[in-house]
Design a protein around this motif. Structure first.
Motif, PDB file in Angstrom:
ATOM      1  N   VAL A 228     107.058 -97.812  66.549  1.00 25.49           N
ATOM      2  CA  VAL A 228     108.502 -97.941  66.777  1.00 25.49           C
ATOM      3  C   VAL A 228     109.002 -97.086  67.950  1.00 25.49           C
ATOM      4  N   LYS A 229     108.405 -95.909  68.146  1.00 27.38           N
ATOM      5  CA  LYS A 229     108.868 -95.028  69.247  1.00 27.38           C
ATOM      6  C   LYS A 229     108.578 -95.672  70.592  1.00 27.38           C
ATOM      7  N   ASP A 230     107.510 -96.478  70.657  1.00 26.00           N
ATOM      8  CA  ASP A 230     107.213 -97.192  71.910  1.00 26.00           C
ATOM      9  C   ASP A 230     108.235 -98.299  72.149  1.00 26.00           C
ATOM     10  N   HIS A 231     108.671 -98.949  71.077  1.00 27.80           N
ATOM     11  CA  HIS A 231     109.739 -99.951  71.235  1.00 27.80           C
ATOM     12  C   HIS A 231     110.997 -99.262  71.767  1.00 27.80           C
ATOM     13  N   SER A 233     111.242 -96.551  73.543  1.00 27.17           N
ATOM     14  CA  SER A 233     111.111 -96.154  74.962  1.00 27.17           C
ATOM     15  C   SER A 233     111.232 -97.379  75.865  1.00 27.17           C
ATOM     16  N   ALA A 234     110.754 -98.525  75.391  1.00 28.75           N
ATOM     17  CA  ALA A 234     110.879 -99.762  76.185  1.00 28.75           C
ATOM     18  C   ALA A 234     112.355-100.151  76.317  1.00 28.75           C
ATOM     19  N   GLN A 314     102.767 -95.538  74.358  1.00 29.02           N
ATOM     20  CA  GLN A 314     102.027 -94.269  74.248  1.00 29.02           C
ATOM     21  C   GLN A 314     100.953 -94.332  73.167  1.00 29.02           C
ATOM     22  N   GLU A 315     101.220 -95.135  72.122  1.00 24.17           N
ATOM     23  CA  GLU A 315     100.310 -95.121  70.965  1.00 24.17           C
ATOM     24  C   GLU A 315      99.407 -96.351  70.955  1.00 24.17           C
ATOM     25  N   THR A 316      98.163 -96.134  70.516  1.00 24.80           N
ATOM     26  CA  THR A 316      97.304 -97.267  70.167  1.00 24.80           C
ATOM     27  C   THR A 316      97.591 -97.570  68.698  1.00 24.80           C
TER      28      THR A 316
END
Ligand code: NAD
Ligand code: TYD
Length: 352
Positions: A228-231, A233-234, A314-316
């Motif tokens: 979710v944190k990657d979403h 940041s997007a 950032q995350e795999t």
């Protein structure tokens, strides 16, 4: 400057607001109707924070939204507010039409009226970002290429159809009225504050409570998982650098079959919280009746976002899923409060 985040007490909205307050000097106004999915506890760490204002209300309430836009002189809106659960949309499609379609329409109209009244400078800088889903593109076969922004919309559930309709409205308000909009279509999210009726949190909590881990059909349906944190940041990147009127697909290149996701959760739990009776969590996996109209595969091609706006996750899946299990193990109070609410009634309706 201040932004408005709708659906801010939900899963992704609350992660977005928490990250925003941490990373930006701008204030945030959070608007949320607090439906069964809205949980103010997600934002409890912001209590007393002068940069954050919470308002309980409906995106359809034009008076309220107009007042908020003017009072806070908002320079951007990020619209997360929605009914979001496919299974609920099968039981009660009307709520999805009301919030996702009529609600988005009302929100667009409130925003259009505010934006028309702004002076040229503020008008030029104002943005409306609509958060949507990859489910609008329909279902892929195993060998189809991943969804691109140019794929036709072929929604198959009341949820995805209502989101597709809202995306169309947003697009039309750009082309017809010039409203400065951006749209993101993201794949399945997972992470902290995920309401435990969705696959990943449901299986973590059921595993810990010795309950069955329900796999719909053969468990070979594929989803493309993004932490979710990657979403979040997007979305920040698209809000900052996206080209008005464009849509951006967001995904982490992490296609997994549901059964493999659940087996991975079980393996992490075996390591972090082994069962006292010595058995493996996998033994709780149970196959249940498939979801009607169940989409077989989603996959996102995020090349446009990566190339044009230089965004990368950032995350795999391996790092993100471990963080997620650790978060649920470390946040027993949050879990117990959610479980004691309406969630219980829902689980009964769905699985008995
Ligand atoms: P969620 O169900 O956890 O949160 C939705 C929030 O919206 C809740 O807090 C709810 O109270 C609020 N809300 C509902 N109706 C409202 C209304 N009429 N007015 C104001 N607030 C209202 O959903 P989520 O998973 O956080 O998803 C957020 C958005 O992201 C949705 O638009 C969803 O379609 C989209 N999305 C979700 C995913 C995912 O995997 N969860 C993936 C891609 C896109
Ligand atoms: P879900 O988390 O509901 O997200 P979505 O339907 O938006 O993709 O479901 C993810 C996948 O997991 C989906 O293919 C349905 C499946 N699923 C199960 O197999 N069992 C369950 O109990 C749930 C909730 C979902």
């Amino acid at each position: 400057m201040t932004i408005l985040v709708t659906g801010a007490a939900g899963f992704i909205g609350s992660n977005f607001v928490l990250d925003w307050v941490n990373q930006s000097s701008e204030e945030v106004v959070s608007l949320d109707l607090l439906t069964y999915a809205g949980n103010l506890e997600n934002l409890s760490s912001l209590e007393g924070n002068a940069k954050h204002h919470f308002i309980k209300g409906n995106i359809s309430d034009r008076d309220l939204v107009s007042k908020l836009l003017k009072k806070y002189q908002l320079r951007a809106i990020v619209n997360f507010a929605a009914e979001s659960h496919v299974d609920r949309s099968i039981h009660s499609p009307g709520d999805f039409i009301e919030t996702n379609i009529v609600g988005t329409y009302n929100l667009l109209e409130s925003v259009r009226s505010y934006w028309n009244g702004l002076d040229e400078n503020h008008k030029k800088h104002f943005k409306f970002l609509h958060v949507s889903t990859d489910e609008v593109y329909g279902s892929l076969s195993k060998t189809d290429p991943a969804f691109r922004e140019t794929n036709p919309f072929e929604p198959n559930s009341p949820y995805s159809a209502s989101k597709a309709a809202s995306d169309h409205l947003v697009r039309a308000w750009y082309h017809t009225y010039g409203l400065p909009v951006l749209t993101t279509n993201c794949s399945n999210n997972y992470g902290p504050y995920h309401f435990p009726e969705k696959l990943i949190p449901l299986c973590i909590l059921n595993a810990l409570n010795g309950k069955p881990l329900p796999i719909y059909g053969d468990g070979q349906q594929i989803r493309d998982w993004l932490y979710v944190k990657d979403h979040c940041s997007a979305i920040r990147r698209v809000l900052d650098k996206g080209k008005l009127g464009e849509t951006y697909n967001v995904g982490g290149w992490n296609e997994k079959a549901n059964l493999d996701v659940v087996k991975t959760l079980c393996a992490i739990l075996d390591e972090l919280k082994p069962k006292v009776d010595g058995t493996k969590y996998e033994s709780q996996i149970t196959y249940v009746k498939d979801r009607p109209g169940h989409d077989r595969r989603y996959a996102i091609d995020a090349t446009k976002l990566e190339k044009e706006l230089q965004w990368r996750p950032q995350e795999t899946f391996d790092t993100g899923i471990r963080k997620t299990v650790e978060w649920y193990l470390a946040n027993e109070t949050w879990v117990s409060h959610v479980v004691s609410g309406d969630y219980k009634n829902w689980v009964q309706k769905q699985y008995t």
